[in-house]
Structure formats: C-alpha cells, structure tokens
Design a protein around this motif. Structure first.
Motif, PDB file in Angstrom:
ATOM      1  N   ASN A 271       0.839  -1.193   0.000  1.00 51.22           N
ATOM      2  CA  ASN A 271       0.000   0.000   0.000  1.00 51.22           C
ATOM      3  C   ASN A 271       0.881   1.252   0.000  1.00 51.22           C
ATOM      4  O   ASN A 271       1.827   1.350   0.788  1.00 51.22           O
ATOM      5  CB  ASN A 271      -0.910   0.019   1.231  1.00 51.22           C
ATOM      6  N   SER A 272       0.567   2.184  -0.845  1.00 47.57           N
ATOM      7  CA  SER A 272       1.330   3.422  -0.926  1.00 47.57           C
ATOM      8  C   SER A 272       0.835   4.393   0.135  1.00 47.57           C
ATOM      9  O   SER A 272      -0.369   4.661   0.232  1.00 47.57           O
ATOM     10  CB  SER A 272       1.180   4.041  -2.323  1.00 47.57           C
ATOM     11  N   LYS A 273       1.751   4.925   0.947  1.00 46.98           N
ATOM     12  CA  LYS A 273       1.397   5.845   2.028  1.00 46.98           C
ATOM     13  C   LYS A 273       2.283   7.084   1.951  1.00 46.98           C
ATOM     14  O   LYS A 273       3.457   6.989   1.607  1.00 46.98           O
ATOM     15  CB  LYS A 273       1.560   5.166   3.395  1.00 46.98           C
ATOM     16  N   LEU A 274       1.703   8.218   2.300  1.00 46.76           N
ATOM     17  CA  LEU A 274       2.464   9.457   2.314  1.00 46.76           C
ATOM     18  C   LEU A 274       3.328   9.498   3.555  1.00 46.76           C
ATOM     19  O   LEU A 274       2.848   9.345   4.675  1.00 46.76           O
ATOM     20  CB  LEU A 274       1.530  10.663   2.288  1.00 46.76           C
ATOM     21  N   GLY A 293      -2.304  -3.843   8.629  1.00 54.69           N
ATOM     22  CA  GLY A 293      -2.923  -4.036   7.322  1.00 54.69           C
ATOM     23  C   GLY A 293      -3.976  -2.980   7.039  1.00 54.69           C
ATOM     24  O   GLY A 293      -4.337  -2.191   7.911  1.00 54.69           O
ATOM     25  N   PRO A 294      -4.490  -2.936   5.836  1.00 54.51           N
ATOM     26  CA  PRO A 294      -5.535  -1.965   5.496  1.00 54.51           C
ATOM     27  C   PRO A 294      -6.795  -2.223   6.303  1.00 54.51           C
ATOM     28  O   PRO A 294      -7.121  -3.364   6.628  1.00 54.51           O
ATOM     29  CB  PRO A 294      -5.763  -2.199   4.002  1.00 54.51           C
ATOM     30  N   VAL A 295      -7.505  -1.135   6.619  1.00 52.81           N
ATOM     31  CA  VAL A 295      -8.677  -1.245   7.476  1.00 52.81           C
ATOM     32  C   VAL A 295      -9.792  -2.044   6.812  1.00 52.81           C
ATOM     33  O   VAL A 295     -10.684  -2.582   7.490  1.00 52.81           O
ATOM     34  CB  VAL A 295      -9.162   0.170   7.875  1.00 52.81           C
ATOM     35  N   THR A 296      -9.748  -2.137   5.506  1.00 54.55           N
ATOM     36  CA  THR A 296     -10.781  -2.908   4.803  1.00 54.55           C
ATOM     37  C   THR A 296     -10.635  -4.411   5.015  1.00 54.55           C
ATOM     38  O   THR A 296     -11.578  -5.164   4.793  1.00 54.55           O
ATOM     39  CB  THR A 296     -10.727  -2.600   3.305  1.00 54.55           C
ATOM     40  N   GLN A 297      -9.448  -4.865   5.432  1.00 55.27           N
ATOM     41  CA  GLN A 297      -9.242  -6.277   5.733  1.00 55.27           C
ATOM     42  C   GLN A 297      -9.495  -6.482   7.227  1.00 55.27           C
ATOM     43  O   GLN A 297      -8.609  -6.301   8.049  1.00 55.27           O
ATOM     44  CB  GLN A 297      -7.821  -6.709   5.351  1.00 55.27           C
ATOM     45  N   ARG A 298     -10.709  -6.831   7.569  1.00 62.49           N
ATOM     46  CA  ARG A 298     -11.108  -6.906   8.971  1.00 62.49           C
ATOM     47  C   ARG A 298     -10.416  -8.060   9.675  1.00 62.49           C
ATOM     48  O   ARG A 298     -10.368  -9.179   9.168  1.00 62.49           O
ATOM     49  CB  ARG A 298     -12.624  -7.068   9.096  1.00 62.49           C
ATOM     50  N   LEU A 370      -9.633   1.158  14.253  1.00 60.56           N
ATOM     51  CA  LEU A 370      -8.588   0.384  14.940  1.00 60.56           C
ATOM     52  C   LEU A 370      -8.562  -1.067  14.465  1.00 60.56           C
ATOM     53  O   LEU A 370      -7.502  -1.697  14.467  1.00 60.56           O
ATOM     54  CB  LEU A 370      -8.810   0.441  16.456  1.00 60.56           C
ATOM     55  N   ASN A 371      -9.727  -1.610  14.131  1.00 61.92           N
ATOM     56  CA  ASN A 371      -9.781  -2.934  13.494  1.00 61.92           C
ATOM     57  C   ASN A 371      -9.049  -4.000  14.306  1.00 61.92           C
ATOM     58  O   ASN A 371      -8.169  -4.707  13.812  1.00 61.92           O
ATOM     59  CB  ASN A 371      -9.194  -2.853  12.076  1.00 61.92           C
TER      60      ASN A 371
END
Length: 774
Positions: A271-274, A293-298, A370-371
């Motif tokens: 994932n690209s992050k600033l 991990g990304p918040v979309t991956q619960r 927070l997931n």
C-alpha cells in the motif's frame, strides 16, 4: 459569554471552580497512584522519558520531551523517577478535567441561565468522566501516552467553544491558529490527539466557514500545524543519530531535508502511504515494523469488535461489582448519557455538532478504524486460537470516549435533577449569554434542594471502581524485573520474549541502574536489521581509555558489572569482562540474512561440542531464531547465556531444553554435560510429558527464591489485578516455587519442600490455576 470564566458563582469565579474540581480529581489520582512502574508499555515510556530514548514507532517524541522536562522539574522532590512520571499522568488528566469543565460550562451556558445549574452541570459531568475506570487507571499509572492526548483533546475542545463565541473577532482567528499549533504538537505525541479533527472541521465550517477559509488564517494554520508536528520529524532522527540506549527502529536520517521532504512509500502490504524521503524515519512513521494491514481487511467481524467495545464500556462505571451489578450500572449510565445527548441536541445544535461528532469519532468510528482482533477475553470458546485474539485488553484506546460518555452521563443526571424539559429549540430568553449578569437567576430553589440526593448517582463510579483502580503498593512489575535480572550471572545474555519480560528490565537497568551488565535481548526485535547492530555496539568491549560511563544514556561499549547492586549469589563473584561482542556479523551480513530456513527432516545443529539444537521436520527457522543461535554460539565461553522463564518459544525453537538449568526465573544454557548432584536435580521423572526444561539448581534457586526475590508486595493479594498478565507473571512464580518444592522433596527435605509448595499455592491461585496438590 465572553467573560463567563471570570464571573463569580458563589464565592469563586467559574474558572476557580474549574480549578477546584481539577484539584479534587488530581487528589483522587494521587491518592490511588502507583508507586513505581507497571507492566506492558509503562516501563518503556518511563525509561525513554528519563533517558530521552525512542520508544516503539513512531517514537512519541511529544511525550518523551514532556516527560523529560517533568522528570527534571520534579527532581528536587527526591521521588522515584517512575512515580514522577505517574504524577505527570495524573496531572495531565486533571488538566484535561480543568479544560473539560470550562468547555462543558460554555456549552451548557448556551441554553441555561441559572449560573448555579451551569456550575453543577460542569462539576458533575467532569467528575463522572474522570472516575470512569479506564480514565482513572490510565491516570494513576502512566501505562501509555494517552493522558497527554486526553489533555490535548480537552484543551482543543475548550478552545473550540471559546472560538465559537468570538468567531467574528481577530481573537477568534488567533484561537484557530492556536488550535492548529496544539493539534500539530499533539500529533507528535500520538495520532489520538488528532481525533477532534473531524468534529472541528464540521463545527467550524457550519458555524463560520469564512473564518476558517480565510487564506491568511488557513495558510498560517497549516504552517503552525506543521511547526507543531516538526517535533516528530526533527527530534526523532536527530536523537536517533546520537544512538540512545533505547533507539527503536533506529530512524536516523542522512540529512534534515530528507526528514521533512514528503514522499510516498510502500508498506509491506504494497500500500502506498504518504511519509518522508528518509526511509528509516518513513518506516517508523507508518509503523511498518508492526505491519498494520488496510482497514478494509477486517481482523475480526465488526460485530465482535463492537462487542469488545461494549465489554470495555461495561467496565467503566462499577468495575468491582460482579457481572450483573456492572451491567445494571452500565445501563444506568448509558441511559443518563443518552439523556444528556438528547438534552444537548434539542437545546443547542451548534455546540452539539462539535461534541456529538467528537463522541461518534472516538467511539463507533474509532472501533472500525482500529480494526482489532477478537478481544483478549471474548469469544475464547468460539475462537480458541490465541493468534486471533489481541494479546491484552485494549480499553485504553477509548479513553477519550469513556471520558465523554461520563460527561454526557453527568449532563443527563443534572438534567433530571434540574428537570430540564425545555422546548425542542432553545428559547433565547432562557440562555445564559443572552441575559445580563445581574438578570440571570442564581442559587438553588426548593426543587433543586429536594432533588439533590439524585446527584449522589455521580459517586457510583468512585465507590465501585475504587478497589480495582487503586494502585497504591503495587510494585509487581518492578519486583518482577528485579527478580529476573538478579537470577542471572554477571555479563549474562538474557533472551526475553515480549513486553512484560523486557520493558520492566529496561526500566530497572536504565532508571535505577541495576544490573546494566546484563544484555537483555528482545527476541521479536531480532527480526529487524537495526536491532542486531545496536546489540553488537552495546556488547563491544571498551577500548583502552574508553568507558561506557562516558555517556550514560547512549551506546558506547559493554557496561561493567557492579557488584554493589547485584544479588548475593553474584555480588562477590569474580566477574571477568567479556572479550568480544555477542554478534560477529558485519552490517552487510546482518542486512543479508535470509528470511529463514525450511527444515525438511529432523536436524541437529551443533552449537558447541556439548550443546546441540534439534529442529523437527516441517518447521521453519526464521531470521530471529537464526540470530538466537548465532548469539548463543558467539557468547558461550565468553559470557553466560540465559533465557527468561517466559520465553519458551525462544529456546524451544532450537530444542535447547536438555541443556538448560533453572536459576530462579531464568534458565542458563550450560555448555557441559549435565549430571545429577546434591544440588543439580533433574525432575524429568516427575514431568514426563513436559516440553519445559527439567534441570534445577537447588542451591542457586533456593538462594534466589528466599533471600533475593522481592515478592512481599503480592503475598497479600487475593486476585491478580491485570487479567492479561495473570496467565504469565504469577504462573512463572508458581512454577519456580513449585518445582523448587519438588526438588527439595526429591532430596528428602520435607520441611523446605512444604514451604516452597505453600508459596507456590499462593501464586497458583493468583494465576487462576487453583491449588495444585491434594
């Protein structure tokens, strides 16, 4: 409204009433304050504040700097360093209560004229918020950096209410600029400080959007925000370049420019992050070490995550009661909070926009963001794998939300007391700010006095949280660290497994100066390329004319053994300084170590002529485990090698158990044949199916358990206060004493065995194991 804080209500101005309330909260926290350090991250933050070190990413420089200044300021008191930092936490939370009081007073004054009702509303609301269990227990033990964020959020909330009443003035613009600076500084402490952001954006845009979008104000605001956050971007790499003893992630940068130049970077998930151009600092800022991990991956179903939040909410109001009592208290305070929300919503929509949005952000939205995995103590039967659960309870992440629930419960309670049943839209003739001071009603009428006992509900959290929140006399973490460090011989290498068998040891070494000769190695950190390099430097023998004391807070060379702060088995030992570092690899070799080795069949790896490590077919030896083997191989013959009793995964990976001998709370790796003697006992016949080490040095362990270990503080406990350490800390004490009892019984000393068994029984009960014997 502009002068509300300076108006007198009774004998004091509202600002002084806020101070009195904050002092009462502060006194409560001090009355129940922990005398020393605690488990989990407490010791890490106390230590890094004391030595200006860098804790785990992103480094929390805001807290480190504030903590260091506070540490110095309180130096004249002679208080222990850990107690000073605990007092800092109490002071920050009390300060948060001060600003919350003023913010609540300004909000309530928008729809109530009676200044005494405004006063009572602010006092009751702040008191309930301050005695919520998580707020209280984070305030009398500085476990995290969140009390500083709580202070920032409360300050920003008060400034927002102040700005609302002066939005059309030059001072209003200056308040916006001050808020921007405070948020930037708060971000350098923790991202939690930014949680008011969404509420502020909605509030400002709906109330006076032209003021916020004024190019001059907006430009200066962005600049001040960046200046505040520059503490994170500048202090961290500059201090890292000085090589402090604790320098997690080693976020050193080649130039200052690279530390402040924006650049996108890919995390381990692609994932690209600033972030910034300096890669070590960038990886620290995005916390790549922890691989979020990304918040979309619960990590768990959202329903389970909200169930976990409800569990923590249920703790806030009557923690010491059994489940049924806690639930009843939770329902009462939830009802009061919802009543407070409804009262606020129908009475003053403008301030509700800010407070309501903030409450939503720090509760429902935060749970989603927070997931978390399954809660530590929830769904244990349904999801038995510990890898799918959080390693501990995480209620501290919701500290701001729990304070706000308490504040709204207070408003609901005072609403019942004052019978606030006004019309859906506020009546301007009844508001505080639309009446002249001498026209506003004051005092309490018969209705108020008759209903006054209702306000006693605000004391429920105080009475029913006190016993669980009280930390006086709790030195368990500090004593645990002392007992582990004193279990090992001079210049030992000591492998640990995680937070609770590492951070308290750091505290004891760096703050109290005890057993700095011991090299504590965090197994999980060996998977990085920066940590082995730091260990190499920390264990390199000093050159002639060089001393580790040349700089007490930065890495110089191997630190000497000091017999004066060592325990009796080792104090008089002739300790020869090591002749080599524990790591013989170059930077290029460390960077080039592979991810791991897949083992196709049972394999014996020869460590020395006497010691072999056996790995079973199908296992994978990962990078950290390879370094464990390398360090042990490099150290044996030059310095002792130990594994903390809480580190079975570390020694178990290589199958070192047949070569380990118990010394108190640590196992020594012995580079020689092990044969039973009058003191060296093999308990395998009593532990036929165990995967734990079975050798025990009776004399050494007896000396440690009965003459060295500091356990008096927990001998009167009937319950271990922190559930997620009960499964490890008291359980290890239990094993140490119980196996010593087995050893004494094996050798025929029935009286000594019985004493050890009795002590073991106590720790077994604390660990939830019950009494192990018939």
């Amino acid at each position: 409204m502009n002068g509300i804080e300076r108006e007198k209500i009774g004998p004091l101005t509202l600002r002084l009433w806020a101070l009195v309330t904050a002092l009462a909260v502060w006194a409560l926290y001090l009355l129940t304050i922990a005398p020393t350090t605690g488990f989990w991250d407490t010791s890490e933050y106390v230590t890094t504040a004391h030595i200006l070190g860098l804790p785990h990413p992103p480094g929390n420089p805001g807290f480190v700097l504030v903590g260091r200044v506070w540490d110095i300021m309180l130096g004249f008191t002679g208080l222990p360093v850990a107690l000073r930092i605990n007092v800092l936490s109490a002071t920050l939370s009390a300060g948060a209560s001060f600003f919350s009081f003023l913010a609540v007073a300004r909000m309530v004054a928008h729809f109530r004229q009676n200044r005494h009702e405004v006063l009572v509303a602010a006092m009751v609301a702040v008191w309930i918020g301050a005695t919520a269990f998580t707020v209280w227990t984070q305030s009398n033990l500085n476990e995290k950096v969140y009390t500083l964020s709580l202070f920032v959020v409360s300050l920003v909330s008060y400034l927002a209410m102040l700005w609302m009443d002066e939005a059309d003035t030059a001072r209003g613009n200056r308040l916006l600029l001050l808020i921007a600076l405070v948020l930037g500084l708060g971000w350098s402490n923790h991202t939690m400080s930014l949680l008011p952001g969404p509420a502020l954006a909605v509030f400002v845009l709906l109330h006076r959007w032209r003021a916020a979008l004024n190019p001059r104000v907006l430009g200066l605001g962005v600049l001040l925000f960046a200046i505040g956050y520059s503490v994170q971007l500048l202090f961290v790499p500059i201090r890292s370049a000085q090589n402090p003893i604790i320098d997690e992630a080693d976020p050193e940068c080649p130039t200052v420019v690279s530390a402040i130049t924006p650049k996108r970077i890919d995390d381990r998930f692609g994932n690209s992050k600033l972030s910034v151009a300096c890669e070590p600092l960038a990886l620290s800022l995005i916390r790549d070490q922890y691989g979020p991990g990304p918040v979309t991956q619960r990590q768990a179903p959202l329903t389970a995550q909200y169930a976990n939040y409800w569990q923590y909410f249920d703790w806030q109001w009557a923690r010491s009661l059994p489940p049924a009592g806690r639930l009843a208290a939770s329902m009462i305070f939830l009802f009061l909070a919802l009543l407070g929300l409804w009262t606020h919503f129908r009475s003053d929509r403008k301030t509700f926009v800010y407070a309501g949005t903030l409450l939503f952000t720090v509760t429902l939205l935060l749970v989603y963001y927070l997931n978390f995995k399954y809660g530590y103590s929830l769904y244990v039967q349904e999801v038995p794998s510990i890898l799918e659960h959080e390693v501990r309870e995480r209620d501290y992440f919701y500290i701001i939300g729990f304070q706000m629930w308490g504040i709204y419960a207070g408003l609901g309670l005072v609403g019942l007391w004052g019978q606030w049943t006004g019309p859906p839209r506020p009546d301007p003739t009844r508001s505080y700010r639309n009446a002249e001071p001498d026209e506003r009603p004051t005092g309490f009428g018969p209705r108020h006095r008759k209903a006054a006992p209702l306000l006693a509900v605000a004391l429920i959290p105080l009475f029913f949280n006190y016993s669980r929140a009280d930390r006086t006399g709790d030195s368990a973490a500090r004593d645990w660290a002392y007992n582990i460090l004193q279990s090992v011989e001079p210049y030992a290498v000591l492998f640990t497994n995680g937070d609770n068998d590492t951070f308290p040891l750091w505290y004891l070494q760096e703050v109290e100066g005890i057993r700095r000769d011991v090299t504590v190695i965090v197994h999980s950190y060996l998977g990085t390329n920066w940590y082995p390099k730091q260990l190499r430097a920390l264990t390199t023998p000093c050159e002639p004319g060089q001393s580790s004391e040349d700089s007490a807070t930065t890495i110089v060379c191997q630190r000497p053994f000091d017999g004066e702060n060592a325990a009796s088995p080792y104090a008089d030992m002739d300790a020869t300084p090591p002749s080599r570092s524990i790591i013989a690899l170059s930077d290029a070799q460390i960077d080039g170590v592979g991810a791991g080795l897949a083992i196709a069949r049972d394999t014996a790896f020869r460590l020395t002529s006497w010691v072999t490590g056996t790995v079973r077919a199908g296992q994978t030896i990962l990078y950290p485990d390879i370094l464990v083997f390398h360090i042990a191989q490099q150290a044996l013959g030059d310095r002792p090698v130990y594994f903390a009793a809480t580190a079975p995964p570390v020694y178990g990976k290589w199958g070192f158990q047949p070569h380990l001998v118990r010394h108190g709370l640590a196992f020594k790796l012995v580079d020689a044949p092990l044969e039973a003697t009058a003191d060296l006992v093999d308990l395998r016949e009593y532990m036929p199916n165990t995967v734990s080490p079975t050798w025990n040095d009776r004399a050494r362990t007896e000396e440690l358990l009965w003459n060295v270990f500091e356990v008096e503080g927990v001998l009167d406990w009937e319950e271990w206060p922190e559930p997620s350490t009960a499964s490890s800390i008291p359980a290890q004490y239990y094993l140490a004493y119980y196996l010593q009892g087995m050893t004494e019984e094996h050798l025929g000393d029935v009286e000594a065995a019985e004493q050890s068994y009795l002590r073991a029984d106590h720790f077994g009960l604390l660990a939830g194991l019950g009494v192990p014997r018939n």
